[in-house]
Structure formats: C-alpha cells, structure tokens
Design a protein around this motif. Sequence first.
Motif, PDB file in Angstrom:
ATOM      1  N   PRO A   1      43.532 -67.844 -55.630  1.00  0.00           N
ATOM      2  CA  PRO A   1      42.599 -66.888 -55.012  1.00  0.00           C
ATOM      3  C   PRO A   1      43.157 -65.467 -55.057  1.00  0.00           C
ATOM      4  CG  PRO A   1      43.758 -68.131 -53.323  1.00  0.00           C
ATOM      5  CD  PRO A   1      44.167 -68.718 -54.658  1.00  0.00           C
ATOM      6  N   ASP A   2      42.256 -64.511 -54.902  1.00  0.00           N
ATOM      7  CA  ASP A   2      42.628 -63.093 -54.810  1.00  0.00           C
ATOM      8  C   ASP A   2      43.398 -62.589 -56.027  1.00  0.00           C
ATOM      9  OD1 ASP A   2      41.406 -62.802 -52.300  1.00  0.00           O
ATOM     10  OD2 ASP A   2      43.187 -63.581 -51.295  1.00  0.00           O
ATOM     11  N   THR A   3      42.954 -62.996 -57.212  1.00  0.00           N
ATOM     12  CA  THR A   3      43.606 -62.518 -58.427  1.00  0.00           C
ATOM     13  C   THR A   3      42.603 -61.783 -59.320  1.00  0.00           C
ATOM     14  OG1 THR A   3      43.214 -64.575 -59.639  1.00  0.00           O
ATOM     15  CG2 THR A   3      45.306 -64.390 -58.451  1.00  0.00           C
ATOM     16  N   VAL A   4      43.136 -60.970 -60.197  1.00  0.00           N
ATOM     17  CA  VAL A   4      42.339 -60.291 -61.221  1.00  0.00           C
ATOM     18  C   VAL A   4      43.029 -60.521 -62.563  1.00  0.00           C
ATOM     19  CG1 VAL A   4      41.465 -58.492 -59.673  1.00  0.00           C
ATOM     20  CG2 VAL A   4      43.559 -58.090 -60.950  1.00  0.00           C
ATOM     21  N   ARG A   5      42.242 -60.431 -63.616  1.00  0.00           N
ATOM     22  CA  ARG A   5      42.788 -60.539 -64.973  1.00  0.00           C
ATOM     23  C   ARG A   5      42.670 -59.180 -65.644  1.00  0.00           C
ATOM     24  NH1 ARG A   5      41.863 -65.280 -68.557  1.00  0.00           N
ATOM     25  NH2 ARG A   5      40.699 -63.719 -69.699  1.00  0.00           N
ATOM     26  N   VAL A   6      43.731 -58.821 -66.360  1.00  0.00           N
ATOM     27  CA  VAL A   6      43.747 -57.561 -67.097  1.00  0.00           C
ATOM     28  C   VAL A   6      44.211 -57.869 -68.511  1.00  0.00           C
ATOM     29  CG1 VAL A   6      44.730 -55.234 -67.221  1.00  0.00           C
ATOM     30  CG2 VAL A   6      44.261 -56.261 -64.996  1.00  0.00           C
ATOM     31  N   GLN A   7      43.567 -57.239 -69.479  1.00  0.00           N
ATOM     32  CA  GLN A   7      43.939 -57.430 -70.878  1.00  0.00           C
ATOM     33  C   GLN A   7      44.652 -56.190 -71.386  1.00  0.00           C
ATOM     34  OE1 GLN A   7      41.225 -59.123 -74.039  1.00  0.00           O
ATOM     35  NE2 GLN A   7      41.154 -56.963 -74.576  1.00  0.00           N
ATOM     36  N   LEU A   8      45.757 -56.416 -72.105  1.00  0.00           N
ATOM     37  CA  LEU A   8      46.486 -55.323 -72.745  1.00  0.00           C
ATOM     38  C   LEU A   8      46.534 -55.571 -74.237  1.00  0.00           C
ATOM     39  CD1 LEU A   8      49.646 -54.859 -70.486  1.00  0.00           C
ATOM     40  CD2 LEU A   8      47.671 -53.369 -70.636  1.00  0.00           C
ATOM     41  N   ARG A   9      46.422 -54.522 -75.001  1.00  0.00           N
ATOM     42  CA  ARG A   9      46.644 -54.578 -76.445  1.00  0.00           C
ATOM     43  C   ARG A   9      47.956 -53.826 -76.688  1.00  0.00           C
ATOM     44  NH1 ARG A   9      43.108 -57.477 -79.439  1.00  0.00           N
ATOM     45  NH2 ARG A   9      41.083 -57.620 -78.439  1.00  0.00           N
ATOM     46  N   ILE A  10      48.935 -54.585 -77.153  1.00  0.00           N
ATOM     47  CA  ILE A  10      50.267 -54.031 -77.377  1.00  0.00           C
ATOM     48  C   ILE A  10      50.680 -54.368 -78.802  1.00  0.00           C
ATOM     49  CG2 ILE A  10      52.673 -54.059 -76.661  1.00  0.00           C
ATOM     50  CD1 ILE A  10      51.746 -54.965 -73.888  1.00  0.00           C
ATOM     51  N   GLU A  11      50.904 -53.336 -79.590  1.00  0.00           N
ATOM     52  CA  GLU A  11      51.343 -53.523 -80.977  1.00  0.00           C
ATOM     53  C   GLU A  11      50.478 -54.539 -81.719  1.00  0.00           C
ATOM     54  OE1 GLU A  11      53.827 -51.775 -82.489  1.00  0.00           O
ATOM     55  OE2 GLU A  11      54.110 -50.627 -80.663  1.00  0.00           O
ATOM     56  N   GLY A  12      49.169 -54.428 -81.535  1.00  0.00           N
ATOM     57  CA  GLY A  12      48.231 -55.304 -82.234  1.00  0.00           C
ATOM     58  C   GLY A  12      48.057 -56.683 -81.618  1.00  0.00           C
ATOM     59  N   MET A  13      48.806 -56.979 -80.557  1.00  0.00           N
ATOM     60  CA  MET A  13      48.676 -58.274 -79.888  1.00  0.00           C
ATOM     61  C   MET A  13      47.813 -58.125 -78.641  1.00  0.00           C
ATOM     62  SD  MET A  13      52.536 -59.740 -80.213  1.00  0.00           S
ATOM     63  CE  MET A  13      53.342 -58.187 -79.875  1.00  0.00           C
ATOM     64  N   ARG A  14      47.048 -59.149 -78.350  1.00  0.00           N
ATOM     65  CA  ARG A  14      46.214 -59.178 -77.154  1.00  0.00           C
ATOM     66  C   ARG A  14      46.936 -60.026 -76.112  1.00  0.00           C
ATOM     67  NH1 ARG A  14      42.466 -63.098 -75.770  1.00  0.00           N
ATOM     68  NH2 ARG A  14      40.986 -62.430 -74.208  1.00  0.00           N
ATOM     69  N   VAL A  15      47.202 -59.432 -74.960  1.00  0.00           N
ATOM     70  CA  VAL A  15      47.915 -60.112 -73.887  1.00  0.00           C
ATOM     71  C   VAL A  15      47.038 -60.073 -72.640  1.00  0.00           C
ATOM     72  CG1 VAL A  15      50.035 -60.187 -72.528  1.00  0.00           C
ATOM     73  CG2 VAL A  15      50.086 -59.251 -74.841  1.00  0.00           C
ATOM     74  N   VAL A  16      46.764 -61.222 -72.058  1.00  0.00           N
ATOM     75  CA  VAL A  16      45.975 -61.291 -70.832  1.00  0.00           C
ATOM     76  C   VAL A  16      46.884 -61.813 -69.728  1.00  0.00           C
ATOM     77  CG1 VAL A  16      43.964 -62.309 -69.700  1.00  0.00           C
ATOM     78  CG2 VAL A  16      43.861 -61.720 -72.126  1.00  0.00           C
ATOM     79  N   ARG A  17      46.849 -61.135 -68.587  1.00  0.00           N
ATOM     80  CA  ARG A  17      47.694 -61.555 -67.463  1.00  0.00           C
ATOM     81  C   ARG A  17      46.918 -61.444 -66.167  1.00  0.00           C
ATOM     82  NH1 ARG A  17      51.195 -60.591 -63.334  1.00  0.00           N
ATOM     83  NH2 ARG A  17      53.320 -61.323 -63.463  1.00  0.00           N
ATOM     84  N   ARG A  18      47.249 -62.341 -65.239  1.00  0.00           N
ATOM     85  CA  ARG A  18      46.676 -62.300 -63.897  1.00  0.00           C
ATOM     86  C   ARG A  18      47.637 -61.553 -62.966  1.00  0.00           C
ATOM     87  NH1 ARG A  18      46.072 -67.183 -65.918  1.00  0.00           N
ATOM     88  NH2 ARG A  18      47.935 -67.975 -64.913  1.00  0.00           N
ATOM     89  N   PHE A  19      47.055 -60.827 -62.026  1.00  0.00           N
ATOM     90  CA  PHE A  19      47.799 -60.129 -60.976  1.00  0.00           C
ATOM     91  C   PHE A  19      47.097 -60.402 -59.658  1.00  0.00           C
ATOM     92  CE2 PHE A  19      48.545 -57.657 -64.800  1.00  0.00           C
ATOM     93  CZ  PHE A  19      49.880 -57.320 -64.720  1.00  0.00           C
ATOM     94  N   LEU A  20      47.815 -60.314 -58.564  1.00  0.00           N
ATOM     95  CA  LEU A  20      47.183 -60.371 -57.250  1.00  0.00           C
ATOM     96  C   LEU A  20      46.393 -59.091 -57.042  1.00  0.00           C
ATOM     97  CD1 LEU A  20      50.147 -61.804 -55.158  1.00  0.00           C
ATOM     98  CD2 LEU A  20      48.049 -62.997 -55.829  1.00  0.00           C
ATOM     99  N   LYS A  21      45.222 -59.197 -56.445  1.00  0.00           N
ATOM    100  CA  LYS A  21      44.365 -58.025 -56.219  1.00  0.00           C
ATOM    101  C   LYS A  21      45.071 -56.940 -55.421  1.00  0.00           C
ATOM    102  CE  LYS A  21      40.665 -60.180 -54.456  1.00  0.00           C
ATOM    103  NZ  LYS A  21      39.287 -60.340 -53.939  1.00  0.00           N
ATOM    104  N   PHE A  22      45.996 -57.362 -54.552  1.00  0.00           N
ATOM    105  CA  PHE A  22      46.628 -56.418 -53.639  1.00  0.00           C
ATOM    106  C   PHE A  22      47.978 -55.906 -54.139  1.00  0.00           C
ATOM    107  CE2 PHE A  22      43.952 -59.403 -51.247  1.00  0.00           C
ATOM    108  CZ  PHE A  22      42.940 -58.515 -50.931  1.00  0.00           C
ATOM    109  N   GLU A  23      48.353 -56.271 -55.373  1.00  0.00           N
ATOM    110  CA  GLU A  23      49.574 -55.725 -55.981  1.00  0.00           C
ATOM    111  C   GLU A  23      49.342 -54.266 -56.332  1.00  0.00           C
ATOM    112  OE1 GLU A  23      51.953 -57.663 -59.195  1.00  0.00           O
ATOM    113  OE2 GLU A  23      50.519 -59.297 -58.871  1.00  0.00           O
ATOM    114  N   PRO A  24      50.400 -53.450 -56.286  1.00  0.00           N
ATOM    115  CA  PRO A  24      50.242 -52.058 -56.737  1.00  0.00           C
ATOM    116  C   PRO A  24      49.831 -52.027 -58.208  1.00  0.00           C
ATOM    117  CG  PRO A  24      52.365 -52.381 -55.652  1.00  0.00           C
ATOM    118  CD  PRO A  24      51.744 -53.735 -55.815  1.00  0.00           C
TER     119      PRO A  24
END
Length: 122
Positions: free
Chosen positions: A36-59
């Motif tokens: 619960p209380d997570t968000v997903r963010v996608q990053l494109r780094i050097e041509g790679m797609r990286v998806v990671r979850r973070f807690l909504k309340f993390e900085p």
Amino acid sequence: MPSVLLRGRASTESANAFSAQLASIPRQDEPAAGAPDTVRVQLRIEGMRVVRRFLKFEPASSLFGFAADYLQQQGMPVPRVGFTLVGALPGEVLKLDELLPAPSKTFETAKLGGASFFLRAL
C-alpha cells in the motif's frame, strides 16, 4: 591562464557539491509489489527503461539517489557535475538542488506517481 584554473576549480567544486548532495539522500529498499501507499516511476537511463516503486511519502529527492545507485550498479559513471531528470511533459524538469531543501516534497505532493523521466547529464 588563471581563468582556466578557476574554471577547473569551479568544476571540481561543483562535482564535489553534487556528490555530497547525492550522499545526503537517504536510501530505502523498494517496497514489495502490491504494497500500500506506493507509486511507480519510470526512468530512461542510457537507453534502458527502469521502473521502480517508492513509498508515496518518501522525499522526491530519493529518485536521484536511486538513479545514481542504478548507474553505479550497472558499471556506468555518475555524471560528475550532476544531472537532471527530464519528464515526458514539456517543461517538467526535476533538479536535485531544488528538491533537497524541501524534504516535505514527497512523491505524492510532487505528483510523481506514474511519471516518466530520462536522465540528462549537466
């Protein structure tokens, strides 16, 4: 000749300041899928797609710590003078020096859930 020395010193100071900023970001383990209380963010780094979850309340600055750690884990250099995270929407740019002084800016308050960014070296 002195201006060359000053530029070199300024570049080194910028690199040291960015490294210190990255080191000051607390790292948290990725929340489990379905947590619960997570968000997903996608990053494109050097041509790679990286998806990671973070807690909504993390900085929101945690995204920079993750990006730098990911680069290192992949054996890639972290840009010495820094990087920004550029969003898919025009004008959407995250800068570490703007997020660090605002620890209350979380993934939720910055509306970063589901966002997509690519890393741009400075």
